[in-house]
Design a protein around this motif. Structure first.
Motif: not given
Length: 179
Positions: A62-65, A130-135, A137-142
């Motif tokens: 929800v937050g990311t969307a 690293p970078a997980a907080m900014d990933a 929904l369409d990022d594999a890292l997320f």
């Protein structure tokens, strides 16, 4: 804990002979013991992890969307993790025929420490990755960082639940409502 209760726990809550043996041993041979089996602790942690994961994923999605920042997204995920964790416990307790207020008190007593530890580990892992907080929904890292953080939360929280159950706290409180 009587024999019928141990059988009920086996039928309703365990899926392995080893876990049933641990319940039966505790029920029949260790009335004065303060220990809890690892199977019992893992089962309690998995129960909490289910509610936490639903809340975490929903909050982050929800937050990311909606393009929210990291802080409001994380706070929503934490609130929803507690909500769904408590809701799952309350569902089972309410089925035992108790009133809503009692079910809420049982859920708070059973799950608060477990969910808090789980959320600390889960969110802490994502925070330092690293970078997980900014990933997005369409990022594999997320999804990878979320999955790894939940696994780590399970690993760290299981011994906490073993300790609390062994002292008659945490998920041990819920067992008296399972008939």
């Amino acid at each position: 804990m009587d024999h019928e209760h141990a059988i009920h726990e086996h039928t309703e809550h365990t899926h392995t002979a080893q876990a049933h043996t641990a319940h039966a041993h505790r029920a029949h041979g260790a009335h004065g013991s303060t220990g809890a089996s690892w199977a019992m602790a893992a089962q309690a942690t998995l129960h909490c992890l289910t509610g936490c994961a639903v809340g975490e994923v929903l909050g982050m999605v929800v937050g990311t969307a909606f393009g929210w920042g990291n802080l409001p997204t994380t706070l929503l995920a934490i609130v929803l993790a507690f909500f769904f964790g408590y809701a799952l416990t309350m569902r089972g307790v309410l089925r035992a025929g108790v009133d809503f207020r009692t079910a809420l008190r049982v859920a708070l007593a059973a799950d608060t420490v477990s969910i808090a530890v789980m959320e600390l580990i889960d969110n802490g892992t994502i925070l330092v990755w690293p970078a997980a907080m900014d990933a997005q929904l369409d990022d594999a890292l997320f999804w990878i960082s979320l999955a790894v953080s939940l696994v780590l939360a399970f690993i760290v929280t299981t011994p906490v639940n073993k300790w609390t159950i062994g002292r008659g706290k945490g998920h041990a409180v819920v067992h008296r409502y399972h008939h």
